[in-house]
Write a protein that holds these residues in place. Structure first.
Motif, PDB file in Angstrom:
ATOM      1  N   TYR A  22      -6.194  13.022   1.902  1.00 48.77           N
ATOM      2  CA  TYR A  22      -5.200  11.958   1.925  1.00 48.77           C
ATOM      3  C   TYR A  22      -5.898  10.663   1.520  1.00 48.77           C
ATOM      4  O   TYR A  22      -7.014  10.392   1.959  1.00 48.77           O
ATOM      5  CB  TYR A  22      -4.600  11.787   3.322  1.00 48.77           C
ATOM      6  N   GLU A  23      -5.246   9.855   0.685  1.00 45.71           N
ATOM      7  CA  GLU A  23      -5.833   8.593   0.244  1.00 45.71           C
ATOM      8  C   GLU A  23      -4.852   7.450   0.473  1.00 45.71           C
ATOM      9  O   GLU A  23      -3.679   7.546   0.108  1.00 45.71           O
ATOM     10  CB  GLU A  23      -6.207   8.659  -1.238  1.00 45.71           C
ATOM     11  N   VAL A  24      -5.355   6.374   1.080  1.00 48.34           N
ATOM     12  CA  VAL A  24      -4.591   5.131   1.199  1.00 48.34           C
ATOM     13  C   VAL A  24      -5.027   4.228   0.060  1.00 48.34           C
ATOM     14  O   VAL A  24      -6.217   3.940  -0.093  1.00 48.34           O
ATOM     15  CB  VAL A  24      -4.836   4.448   2.558  1.00 48.34           C
ATOM     16  N   ARG A  25      -4.072   3.794  -0.746  1.00 47.41           N
ATOM     17  CA  ARG A  25      -4.356   2.952  -1.901  1.00 47.41           C
ATOM     18  C   ARG A  25      -3.431   1.742  -1.900  1.00 47.41           C
ATOM     19  O   ARG A  25      -2.358   1.756  -1.303  1.00 47.41           O
ATOM     20  CB  ARG A  25      -4.150   3.723  -3.210  1.00 47.41           C
TER      21      ARG A  25
ATOM     22  N   CYS B 143       0.837  -1.203   0.000  1.00 48.03           N
ATOM     23  CA  CYS B 143       0.000   0.000   0.000  1.00 48.03           C
ATOM     24  C   CYS B 143       0.869   1.251   0.000  1.00 48.03           C
ATOM     25  O   CYS B 143       2.056   1.201   0.283  1.00 48.03           O
ATOM     26  CB  CYS B 143      -0.915   0.018   1.228  1.00 48.03           C
ATOM     27  N   HIS B 144       0.231   2.381  -0.312  1.00 51.24           N
ATOM     28  CA  HIS B 144       0.930   3.650  -0.198  1.00 51.24           C
ATOM     29  C   HIS B 144      -0.045   4.758   0.147  1.00 51.24           C
ATOM     30  O   HIS B 144      -1.253   4.638  -0.042  1.00 51.24           O
ATOM     31  CB  HIS B 144       1.728   3.989  -1.462  1.00 51.24           C
ATOM     32  N   LEU B 145       0.509   5.851   0.686  1.00 52.79           N
ATOM     33  CA  LEU B 145      -0.275   7.025   1.054  1.00 52.79           C
ATOM     34  C   LEU B 145      -0.060   8.105   0.007  1.00 52.79           C
ATOM     35  O   LEU B 145       1.069   8.452  -0.314  1.00 52.79           O
ATOM     36  CB  LEU B 145       0.149   7.555   2.426  1.00 52.79           C
TER      37      LEU B 145
ATOM     38  N   TRP C   7       4.196   0.801   2.250  1.00 53.75           N
ATOM     39  CA  TRP C   7       4.440  -0.239   3.233  1.00 53.75           C
ATOM     40  C   TRP C   7       3.788  -1.534   2.765  1.00 53.75           C
ATOM     41  O   TRP C   7       3.006  -1.548   1.813  1.00 53.75           O
ATOM     42  CB  TRP C   7       3.878   0.169   4.605  1.00 53.75           C
ATOM     43  N   SER C   8       4.120  -2.613   3.446  1.00 53.69           N
ATOM     44  CA  SER C   8       3.557  -3.925   3.141  1.00 53.69           C
ATOM     45  C   SER C   8       2.690  -4.387   4.304  1.00 53.69           C
ATOM     46  O   SER C   8       3.104  -4.304   5.460  1.00 53.69           O
ATOM     47  CB  SER C   8       4.674  -4.954   2.885  1.00 53.69           C
TER      48      SER C   8
ATOM     49  N   GLY D 264      -3.444  17.418  -3.650  1.00 54.14           N
ATOM     50  CA  GLY D 264      -3.486  18.860  -3.446  1.00 54.14           C
ATOM     51  C   GLY D 264      -4.796  19.471  -3.903  1.00 54.14           C
ATOM     52  O   GLY D 264      -5.553  18.887  -4.683  1.00 54.14           O
ATOM     53  N   ARG D 265      -5.051  20.676  -3.453  1.00 52.28           N
ATOM     54  CA  ARG D 265      -6.255  21.392  -3.861  1.00 52.28           C
ATOM     55  C   ARG D 265      -6.228  21.737  -5.350  1.00 52.28           C
ATOM     56  O   ARG D 265      -7.271  22.012  -5.947  1.00 52.28           O
ATOM     57  CB  ARG D 265      -6.414  22.671  -3.025  1.00 52.28           C
ATOM     58  N   ASP D 266      -5.029  21.736  -5.929  1.00 47.60           N
ATOM     59  CA  ASP D 266      -4.906  21.973  -7.366  1.00 47.60           C
ATOM     60  C   ASP D 266      -5.014  20.698  -8.179  1.00 47.60           C
ATOM     61  O   ASP D 266      -4.841  20.714  -9.404  1.00 47.60           O
ATOM     62  CB  ASP D 266      -3.573  22.663  -7.662  1.00 47.60           C
ATOM     63  N   GLY D 267      -5.280  19.564  -7.504  1.00 48.13           N
ATOM     64  CA  GLY D 267      -5.430  18.287  -8.195  1.00 48.13           C
ATOM     65  C   GLY D 267      -4.154  17.483  -8.317  1.00 48.13           C
ATOM     66  O   GLY D 267      -4.189  16.331  -8.772  1.00 48.13           O
ATOM     67  N   SER D 268      -3.025  18.032  -7.922  1.00 50.94           N
ATOM     68  CA  SER D 268      -1.764  17.298  -7.998  1.00 50.94           C
ATOM     69  C   SER D 268      -1.729  16.194  -6.947  1.00 50.94           C
ATOM     70  O   SER D 268      -2.395  16.279  -5.919  1.00 50.94           O
ATOM     71  CB  SER D 268      -0.577  18.252  -7.790  1.00 50.94           C
ATOM     72  N   GLU D 269      -0.956  15.150  -7.216  1.00 51.64           N
ATOM     73  CA  GLU D 269      -0.837  14.020  -6.308  1.00 51.64           C
ATOM     74  C   GLU D 269       0.625  13.779  -5.949  1.00 51.64           C
ATOM     75  O   GLU D 269       1.510  13.956  -6.786  1.00 51.64           O
ATOM     76  CB  GLU D 269      -1.436  12.750  -6.929  1.00 51.64           C
ATOM     77  N   GLU D 270       0.844  13.344  -4.707  1.00 54.04           N
ATOM     78  CA  GLU D 270       2.193  13.093  -4.210  1.00 54.04           C
ATOM     79  C   GLU D 270       2.165  11.831  -3.347  1.00 54.04           C
ATOM     80  O   GLU D 270       1.470  11.782  -2.336  1.00 54.04           O
ATOM     81  CB  GLU D 270       2.654  14.296  -3.391  1.00 54.04           C
ATOM     82  N   THR D 271       2.887  10.793  -3.759  1.00 55.20           N
ATOM     83  CA  THR D 271       3.006   9.578  -2.961  1.00 55.20           C
ATOM     84  C   THR D 271       4.109   9.786  -1.934  1.00 55.20           C
ATOM     85  O   THR D 271       5.264  10.006  -2.303  1.00 55.20           O
ATOM     86  CB  THR D 271       3.328   8.365  -3.844  1.00 55.20           C
ATOM     87  N   VAL D 272       3.753   9.730  -0.646  1.00 57.03           N
ATOM     88  CA  VAL D 272       4.710  10.122   0.389  1.00 57.03           C
ATOM     89  C   VAL D 272       5.295   8.953   1.170  1.00 57.03           C
ATOM     90  O   VAL D 272       6.333   9.106   1.813  1.00 57.03           O
ATOM     91  CB  VAL D 272       4.076  11.138   1.359  1.00 57.03           C
ATOM     92  N   THR D 273       4.653   7.793   1.163  1.00 55.29           N
ATOM     93  CA  THR D 273       5.225   6.623   1.838  1.00 55.29           C
ATOM     94  C   THR D 273       4.528   5.365   1.350  1.00 55.29           C
ATOM     95  O   THR D 273       3.426   5.431   0.779  1.00 55.29           O
ATOM     96  CB  THR D 273       5.092   6.738   3.377  1.00 55.29           C
TER      97      THR D 273
END
Length: 216
Positions: free
Chosen positions: A200-203, A157-159, A174-175, A163-172
């Motif tokens: 924030y989204e966990v995927r 998985c990852h977090l 884990w298994s 952003g409010r501008d629609g941009s996405e950033e994967t920050v961490t």
């Protein structure tokens, strides 16, 4: 590459030092070695802080400069000491010391940020995944603590910070182990400030949505 060498390449892989062929072979090893997968996750906050520091600081070294073997050995030794002591925040200080050693004295990476930490939590009814995010505004963006309970493993998985501008950033990342619903806690950071974050989204690594956390 011998088995022992594969284990020792965790730090080099996490910091992006391995060449393409070595990285490819290490990823094959990573699929079959839970120990190395956990080690790579432990390096996540350090590599994240290095990237954030690079974004917020003018280059003082050649753009192709990379950490040397001695620096990697010192970094891995510090991570091992951190795990034995059970201290979650040592990697942030370690990231600052490594960057300062590569470039030169500039600004304190953890300086700034006067707001109190803010926590939000949510449980997704479909996936059953619970997560809690605690954020604190910093000069370089946001310091983020993530807690997750997910009993539907094994899966990666990852977090993702949206952003409010629609941009996405994967920050961490884990298994999740097989049917392990114990809380999993990670420290990381985002280049976005809290007021720039929409959610924030966990995927899963395959892109499946597990839970969304919306700041108030």
């Amino acid at each position: 590459m011998r088995s022992l060498e594969r284990h020792r390449d965790v730090g080099a892989y996490a910091l992006g030092v391995l060449d393409e062929a070595e990285a490819f072979r290490f990823e094959d090893h990573l699929m079959e070695c839970p120990s190395c997968a956990a080690e790579v996750t432990e390096f996540g906050p350090t590599t994240r802080q290095l990237m954030l520091y690079r974004r917020s600081t003018p280059r003082l070294v050649h753009p192709l400069a990379k950490p040397g073997p001695r620096m990697l050995d010192r970094l891995m030794s510090e991570v091992a000491a951190r795990r034995r002591a059970g201290r979650r925040r040592l990697l942030f200080a370690l990231a600052a010391s490594v960057v300062l050693a590569v470039s030169a004295p500039a600004v304190a990476i953890m300086a700034g940020g006067g707001d109190e930490p803010v926590s939000i939590a949510a449980t997704d009814e479909r996936s059953g995944v619970w997560a809690e995010i605690t954020t604190e505004d910093q000069a370089w963006g946001s310091q983020v603590e993530l807690k997750v309970k997910d009993g539907a493993g094994p899966r990666d998985c990852h977090l993702v910070v949206v952003g409010r501008d629609g941009s996405e950033e994967t920050v961490t990342s884990w298994s999740v182990r097989h049917h392990d619903a114990r809380p999993n806690t990670m420290m990381t950071g985002s280049a976005m400030h809290p007021d720039e974050i929409a959610r924030y989204e966990v995927r899963t690594a395959d892109g499946e949505h597990l839970v969304t956390l919306n700041p108030s």
